[in-house]
Design an enzyme around this catalytic site. Sequence first.
Site, PDB file in Angstrom:
ATOM      1  N   ALA A 152      -3.190   4.233  -4.711  1.00 47.66           N
ATOM      2  CA  ALA A 152      -4.383   3.923  -3.931  1.00 47.66           C
ATOM      3  C   ALA A 152      -4.177   4.389  -2.502  1.00 47.66           C
ATOM      4  O   ALA A 152      -3.080   4.789  -2.128  1.00 47.66           O
ATOM      5  CB  ALA A 152      -4.640   2.419  -3.941  1.00 47.66           C
ATOM      6  N   MET A 153      -5.251   4.333  -1.716  1.00 51.83           N
ATOM      7  CA  MET A 153      -5.172   4.756  -0.317  1.00 51.83           C
ATOM      8  C   MET A 153      -5.958   3.789   0.554  1.00 51.83           C
ATOM      9  O   MET A 153      -7.079   3.406   0.223  1.00 51.83           O
ATOM     10  CB  MET A 153      -5.716   6.190  -0.186  1.00 51.83           C
ATOM     11  CG  MET A 153      -5.719   6.736   1.223  1.00 51.83           C
ATOM     12  SD  MET A 153      -4.019   6.910   1.863  1.00 51.83           S
ATOM     13  CE  MET A 153      -4.333   6.695   3.607  1.00 51.83           C
ATOM     14  N   ASN A 199      -7.807   3.671   3.160  1.00 53.57           N
ATOM     15  CA  ASN A 199      -8.894   4.069   4.067  1.00 53.57           C
ATOM     16  C   ASN A 199      -9.592   2.831   4.619  1.00 53.57           C
ATOM     17  O   ASN A 199     -10.009   1.948   3.870  1.00 53.57           O
ATOM     18  CB  ASN A 199      -9.908   4.936   3.320  1.00 53.57           C
ATOM     19  CG  ASN A 199      -9.241   6.099   2.624  1.00 53.57           C
ATOM     20  OD1 ASN A 199      -8.571   5.873   1.614  1.00 53.57           O
ATOM     21  ND2 ASN A 199      -9.394   7.290   3.134  1.00 53.57           N
ATOM     22  N   GLU A 216      -2.588  -2.301  -0.176  1.00 53.61           N
ATOM     23  CA  GLU A 216      -3.600  -1.551   0.581  1.00 53.61           C
ATOM     24  C   GLU A 216      -4.274  -2.450   1.602  1.00 53.61           C
ATOM     25  O   GLU A 216      -4.550  -2.037   2.721  1.00 53.61           O
ATOM     26  CB  GLU A 216      -4.643  -0.931  -0.357  1.00 53.61           C
ATOM     27  CG  GLU A 216      -4.070  -0.033  -1.454  1.00 53.61           C
ATOM     28  CD  GLU A 216      -3.077   1.014  -0.980  1.00 53.61           C
ATOM     29  OE1 GLU A 216      -3.218   1.507   0.165  1.00 53.61           O
ATOM     30  OE2 GLU A 216      -2.144   1.324  -1.747  1.00 53.61           O
ATOM     31  N   HIS A 266      -2.143  -2.873   4.627  1.00 55.02           N
ATOM     32  CA  HIS A 266      -2.136  -1.686   5.488  1.00 55.02           C
ATOM     33  C   HIS A 266      -3.180  -1.790   6.605  1.00 55.02           C
ATOM     34  O   HIS A 266      -3.089  -1.062   7.595  1.00 55.02           O
ATOM     35  CB  HIS A 266      -2.472  -0.440   4.661  1.00 55.02           C
ATOM     36  CG  HIS A 266      -1.275   0.296   4.110  1.00 55.02           C
ATOM     37  ND1 HIS A 266      -0.130   0.523   4.830  1.00 55.02           N
ATOM     38  CD2 HIS A 266      -1.081   0.905   2.907  1.00 55.02           C
ATOM     39  CE1 HIS A 266       0.723   1.231   4.085  1.00 55.02           C
ATOM     40  NE2 HIS A 266       0.172   1.477   2.913  1.00 55.02           N
TER      41      HIS A 266
HETATM   42  N1  ASP Z   1      -0.814   5.441   1.710  1.00 51.87           N
HETATM   43  C1  ASP Z   1      -0.986   5.215   0.287  1.00 51.87           C
HETATM   44  C2  ASP Z   1      -0.209   3.984  -0.025  1.00 51.87           C
HETATM   45  O1  ASP Z   1       0.975   3.964  -0.169  1.00 51.87           O
HETATM   46  C3  ASP Z   1      -0.584   6.360  -0.548  1.00 51.87           C
HETATM   47  C4  ASP Z   1      -1.422   7.573  -0.232  1.00 51.87           C
HETATM   48  O2  ASP Z   1      -1.250   8.156   0.838  1.00 51.87           O
HETATM   49  O3  ASP Z   1      -2.283   7.934  -1.046  1.00 51.87           O
HETATM   50  O4  ASP Z   1      -0.761   2.947  -0.026  1.00 51.87           O
HETATM   51 ZN    ZN Z   2       1.169   2.277   1.297  1.00 57.88          ZN
END
Ligand code: ASP
Ligand code: ZN
Length: 670
Positions: free
Chosen positions: A68-69, A71, A104, A107
């Site tokens: 996943a990401m 965003n 996520e 983040h």
């Molecule tokens: N940043 C993402 C994650 O580790 C991975 C990605 O860049 O798609 O949550």
């Molecule tokens: Zn991550």
Amino acid sequence: VHIEDSFTTCSGRVIPLQIFVEQENIDKCEHAMLSLQNAMRWDEQVYGREYDLDKFMIVAVNDFNMGAMENKGLNIFNSSCVLAKPETATDSAYERIEGVVAHEYFHNWSGNRVTCRDWFQLSLKEGFTVFRDQAFSADMGSRTVKRIDDVNLLRTLQFAEDAGPMAHPVRPQSYLEISNFYTVTIYEKGAEVVRMIHTLLGEALFRKGSDLYFDRHDGQAVTTEDFVQAMQDASGVDLAQFKRWYNQTGTPELTVTDEFDAVEQRYSLTVKQSTPKQSDELPLHIPLALGLLNPAGEEIHSQVLDVLAAEQTFVFEGIIEKPVPSLLRGFSAPVKLHYGYSREELVFLMKYDSDGFNRWDAGQKLAIAALQKNIQAYQAGDALSLDEMLIDTLRGLLTDDALDKGMLARMLMMPSEAYLGELVAPVDVDAIHSARQFVRVELAKALRNELFDCYQENLSDEDYRPDADEIARRSLKNMCLGYLMLLGEAQVLTLCAAQFRDSNNMTDSNAALSALVHSNYDGAFMEVKAAALDAFYNEWKKDPLVVDQWFSVQASDPSEGVFERVQALMAHEAFDINNPNKVRSLIGVFCNQNRAHFHRADGAGYRFLADRVIELDRKNPQVAARLLTPLTRWRKLTADRSGLMQQQLQRIKAQSALSKDVLEVVSKSL
Ligand code: ASP
Ligand code: ZN
């Protein structure tokens, strides 16, 4: 379409939460929603972090390279990390969804509000956020079991990466393609580094440190250095030497020896550290959590030692009898620890250690000793035999009602072929596979009745619940089933077929299907196996995530002919090389988890993987580069295999117009 719910933040703001999916998946979003709400609450309680926007959304897509990401405000997810209902998702999928949704979400602070100055700082957000999601999952489920699973992953995948050609520090010094650095080192070792800071500071000071970090750097793009600095400034703990963890490559090794002086009532431990991969290594600051047990099994001392020098001796006074040390409790640092435990001492620790992780690890060490003896016997052409002490100990555990079921399931699990391969060089794939298979079959024979009773006692016809106790019960029951199915008994086969047919959840159906497909029955049974696979496919062919499981069960089948079946499955109507989840569940699982067949002596497995990498590189370089990993480990294999692997790497390298992704991995590997 989407489902909607809400979360009321600590300051009373009501945040609408939406999860967007395709129409047919609308009934599979509840678990992700609940996980999101739990994560939002946890981040307020544990880190004091409140959500900042007026709305939070998740969208699930079927074709996605990663999990996943993050965003901002709209997290984009691989559908495998969102969609679950009892009939289609296994317990591990439920756990993964809970962990990734939280990851996520976390983040939003560790990644978005405070982000990375440049790509070399990737672990600033990934290591810290993995540490956060691991702690969250531990709080939601079972702490010790979560730690065991995390360490298992680290010791197999990350230690292998650290020992291979793609080894890099938690903060890399160079890269050709940053996508290649979304690694277990950046993520999992990075999380271990943050965990060590937590251990050194303790809960309260660590929280002071994270508060300072978020306050000081809110809205900024910063470095791992800034993170450690905030931890140091808030706590007053000197982390100058600790910072070396970010720059050194390779897995440190600790060699521990001890001495007991009965007259002086003095016990001393000498710890030597070294990091073989690092040419100009300087000693690291290693928190070594330790307990001392007296011969009656009572804990007489416990402490976290600060290992700071290349060689250091710790002295304990007033010790009347020679203690048994419990070392590196909770896996307090990502190192390989050597201490000459006797088998009796390991059994003693399994029984008395108050640290659950080390109880499990003592059992693993005992099993490894038994396995290594058989690996050597196989290589020498001698008869294999199983350690009675291991059998008796496991029997004791199986009949001990006080033991947590999740723990018991893990104590029964033999170390993986991959982990066994980490412990010896060169890796003799056939010997490891045969020895491990032998040990499992012998355990099943010796413990047949205990396993059978344990299986029966853990049946249940209640509705599915993905809570820690129920997950533990199912994992234990299915572990027993896996062993029992090695026996080839008609009675067990009937039970397994019944579980496959009647279960009300995918965890049990999938476990029964795997046990059927991976078991040792022959002759007419081959039809039972084929029929089960057909039935499963026909029932679930419209659900891509269940079809992924169907591919994985077949790709990990240890029986003869699996390579040909995997090749044939590439032409199956449900297979699509353009879909990353399909590539991983069939090709990835075969090459990584079915080692005896991937490493077949004629090298056809290697050629197969190289062909797929070449094919995929034109479509999806990120996935191609990752798929390549098993070939990069050629130096660890015996000469017959390593030459063949190297040839395939050279063939890939000779292709014209290779992507930067694949080029970087092949060039570093050769
Ligand atoms: N940043 C993402 C994650 O580790 C991975 C990605 O860049 O798609 O949550
Ligand atoms: Zn991550």
